[in-house]
Design a protein around this motif. Structure first.
Motif, PDB file in Angstrom:
ATOM      1  N   ARG A 101       0.839  -1.200   0.000  1.00 29.95           N
ATOM      2  CA  ARG A 101       0.000   0.000   0.000  1.00 29.95           C
ATOM      3  C   ARG A 101       0.881   1.260   0.000  1.00 29.95           C
ATOM      4  O   ARG A 101       0.541   2.268  -0.617  1.00 29.95           O
ATOM      5  CB  ARG A 101      -0.952  -0.019   1.202  1.00 29.95           C
ATOM      6  CG  ARG A 101      -1.977   1.102   1.150  1.00 29.95           C
ATOM      7  CD  ARG A 101      -3.060   0.917   2.192  1.00 29.95           C
ATOM      8  NE  ARG A 101      -2.541   1.063   3.545  1.00 29.95           N
ATOM      9  CZ  ARG A 101      -3.248   0.801   4.648  1.00 29.95           C
ATOM     10  NH1 ARG A 101      -4.505   0.369   4.560  1.00 29.95           N
ATOM     11  NH2 ARG A 101      -2.714   0.961   5.848  1.00 29.95           N
ATOM     12  N   TYR A 207      -5.898  13.853   5.183  1.00 26.41           N
ATOM     13  CA  TYR A 207      -6.271  14.147   6.570  1.00 26.41           C
ATOM     14  C   TYR A 207      -6.431  15.653   6.776  1.00 26.41           C
ATOM     15  O   TYR A 207      -7.359  16.105   7.444  1.00 26.41           O
ATOM     16  CB  TYR A 207      -5.251  13.543   7.535  1.00 26.41           C
ATOM     17  CG  TYR A 207      -5.523  12.066   7.763  1.00 26.41           C
ATOM     18  CD1 TYR A 207      -6.193  11.640   8.894  1.00 26.41           C
ATOM     19  CD2 TYR A 207      -5.168  11.118   6.820  1.00 26.41           C
ATOM     20  CE1 TYR A 207      -6.493  10.293   9.096  1.00 26.41           C
ATOM     21  CE2 TYR A 207      -5.460   9.775   7.003  1.00 26.41           C
ATOM     22  CZ  TYR A 207      -6.115   9.366   8.145  1.00 26.41           C
ATOM     23  OH  TYR A 207      -6.417   8.046   8.329  1.00 26.41           O
ATOM     24  N   ARG A 268     -10.051  -3.855   7.059  1.00 22.61           N
ATOM     25  CA  ARG A 268     -11.221  -4.142   6.215  1.00 22.61           C
ATOM     26  C   ARG A 268     -11.035  -5.458   5.463  1.00 22.61           C
ATOM     27  O   ARG A 268     -11.885  -6.346   5.491  1.00 22.61           O
ATOM     28  CB  ARG A 268     -11.410  -2.978   5.226  1.00 22.61           C
ATOM     29  CG  ARG A 268     -12.493  -3.183   4.163  1.00 22.61           C
ATOM     30  CD  ARG A 268     -12.408  -2.049   3.120  1.00 22.61           C
ATOM     31  NE  ARG A 268     -13.427  -2.194   2.087  1.00 22.61           N
ATOM     32  CZ  ARG A 268     -13.331  -3.019   1.033  1.00 22.61           C
ATOM     33  NH1 ARG A 268     -12.237  -3.782   0.889  1.00 22.61           N
ATOM     34  NH2 ARG A 268     -14.299  -3.082   0.147  1.00 22.61           N
ATOM     35  N   THR A 309      -6.525  -0.019  11.939  1.00 24.94           N
ATOM     36  CA  THR A 309      -5.461  -0.578  12.769  1.00 24.94           C
ATOM     37  C   THR A 309      -5.504  -0.097  14.214  1.00 24.94           C
ATOM     38  O   THR A 309      -5.319  -0.880  15.138  1.00 24.94           O
ATOM     39  CB  THR A 309      -4.092  -0.227  12.141  1.00 24.94           C
ATOM     40  OG1 THR A 309      -4.007  -0.904  10.894  1.00 24.94           O
ATOM     41  CG2 THR A 309      -2.940  -0.643  13.025  1.00 24.94           C
TER      42      THR A 309
HETATM   43  C1  LIG Z   1      -5.437   3.994   7.394  1.00 24.75           C
HETATM   44  C2  LIG Z   1      -6.838   4.282   7.015  1.00 24.75           C
HETATM   45  C3  LIG Z   1      -7.873   3.347   7.150  1.00 24.75           C
HETATM   46  C4  LIG Z   1      -7.684   1.996   7.809  1.00 24.75           C
HETATM   47  O1  LIG Z   1      -6.702   1.206   7.241  1.00 24.75           O
HETATM   48  P1  LIG Z   1      -6.068   0.001   8.052  1.00 24.75           P
HETATM   49  O2  LIG Z   1      -5.073  -0.580   7.122  1.00 24.75           O
HETATM   50  O3  LIG Z   1      -7.176  -0.931   8.367  1.00 24.75           O
HETATM   51  O4  LIG Z   1      -5.476   0.582   9.290  1.00 24.75           O
HETATM   52  C5  LIG Z   1      -9.129   3.683   6.696  1.00 24.75           C
HETATM   53  N1  LIG Z   1      -9.380   4.904   6.150  1.00 24.75           N
HETATM   54  C6  LIG Z   1      -8.420   5.833   6.033  1.00 24.75           C
HETATM   55  C7  LIG Z   1      -8.760   7.142   5.438  1.00 24.75           C
HETATM   56  C8  LIG Z   1      -7.119   5.560   6.452  1.00 24.75           C
HETATM   57  O5  LIG Z   1      -6.181   6.506   6.324  1.00 24.75           O
END
Ligand SMILES: *Cc1c(COP(=O)(O)O)cnc(C)c1O
Length: 363
Positions: A101, A207, A268, A309
């Motif tokens: 990712r 963000y 997810r 997470t």
């Molecule tokens: C990191 C994140 C998540 C969750 O991703 P995980 O890999 O499950 O931690 C969901 N939405 C956004 C916008 C994120 O930045």
């Protein structure tokens, strides 16, 4: 060009936090405030490729005021945890998925792609250096890999120099005394991402753009904001930093599909696999805010939860919306939500068989 294999230099901290002080900080660390002794660093330049990999004492960075990240926000990050296992060992949860990712995010932000092996090695070496900071019990060591444009240049272009780093933070149990359902506020004014944008990349810019809506949610007495799609303002996408699931009265689950505007959460993905393992049907399909309200009222929808997470699973008990508030189920934590939470955390802690090969042991 960039080698997949770099040798890491180790510079041990000359004055690490004393054991007694560390123990004190680990009693109730909360989230993202208690940091370990070390950090991992790898540099990139167009000229040298990936180079200068090292573990060193955690310290403030000298940042030139013309560093391009400060002006054009070319920055991406990841989040994952190292867990203390039931047998006393330590393990990372699916770091290879975070590595891929991180590469996807890098590509979208026109940044160099760190090889998967270097990403995982940098984390393993940092956790090894700061092993004593991995809390026992229900806590974990939260790892934050990130990369930013460090070139000193005000021209608008992908930078020629980057700094990749990993820092680590000891965190406590997210749900002390059991899960508590949250209230969410539907943002009708602001959206998080549009098709063709950066919604699927884990970048700080997403963000930054979401904080005004998060602030409005808090102002409405809610915990989190729910974003709708940017075109029709109809389809439920996700929270500011967590994906959403809906549980129907026939036991099936629905979650919004990965169409490029949603962050592809590893939690997810893991929960979809665990739900299917348990014989549940999971549909990745669009779900409208009006449908959510109607299904909550009719009883067709029995539970909803967010996942990521940091909190793993978070039940959603109430939705506050300009077009009508509604509650979900009893407003408490639903059975399926609890079951999926327990199934995932048991694997992460080494207390249940790791059938998917998700744990990467560090010992
Ligand atoms: C990191 C994140 C998540 C969750 O991703 P995980 O890999 O499950 O931690 C969901 N939405 C956004 C916008 C994120 O930045």
């Amino acid at each position: 060009m960039s080698a997949d294999v770099l040798s890491f230099r180790h510079e041990a901290h000359q004055a690490p936090v004393a054991a007694a002080e560390r123990a004190k900080r680990l009693i109730d660390p909360g989230f993202g405030r208690v940091f370990t002794d070390h950090m991992a660093v790898i540099r990139f330049s167009d000229e040298k490729g990936w180079h200068d990999a090292h573990i060193t004492a955690r310290a403030p960075l000298p940042v030139d005021p013309a560093s391009s990240v400060l002006h054009y926000a070319q920055e991406i990050f990841e989040g994952l945890k190292a867990y203390r296992l039931a047998d006393g060992g330590t393990a990372l949860f699916r770091p290879d998925a975070n590595a891929r990712r991180f590469q996807d995010s890098a590509r979208r932000l026109a940044m160099p792609e760190l090889p998967e092996s270097l990403f995982v090695e940098s984390i393993e070496r940092l956790v090894a250096a700061d092993r004593d900071w991995v809390p026992g019990g229900e806590g974990a060591l939260y790892l934050r890999p990130f990369m930013f444009a460090s070139e000193v240049f005000l021209g608008v272009k992908p930078a020629a120099e980057y700094l990749y780093m990993v820092i680590a933070s000891s965190v406590g149990a997210y749900w002390k005394g059991g899960m508590r359902p949250i209230a969410v506020w539907v943002s009708r004014e602001h959206t998080r991402a549009a098709a063709g944008g950066t919604g699927a990349a884990k970048c700080g810019g997403n963000y930054a753009a979401s904080l005004i809506a998060q602030k409005a949610a808090i102002g409405q007495g809610c915990d989190q904001v729910v974003f709708l799609d940017a075109v029709e303002r109809r389809w439920v996408e996700e929270l500011g930093g967590m994906n959403l699931f809906f549980v129907m009265d026939d036991g099936s689950l629905v979650t919004p599909p990965l169409t490029g505007t949603i962050l592809p959460g590893i939690t997810r993905d893991s929960l979809i696999a665990l739900a299917r393992d348990a014989g549940l049907t999971v549909r990745e399909e669009p779900y409208a805010i009006d449908q959510w309200r109607a299904d909550a009222a009719s009883g067709r929808l029995v539970e909803a939860f967010a996942c990521g997470t940091a909190a793993v699973v978070t039940p959603v008990g109430r939705v506050v919306d300009a077009e009508g508030d509604f509650s979900i189920g009893s407003g408490g934590t639903g059975q399926t939500t609890q079951r999926l939470h327990d199934a995932l955390t048991a694997i992460q802690r080494g207390a249940a068989p790791d059938r998917h090969g998700w744990l990467r042991r560090l010992d």
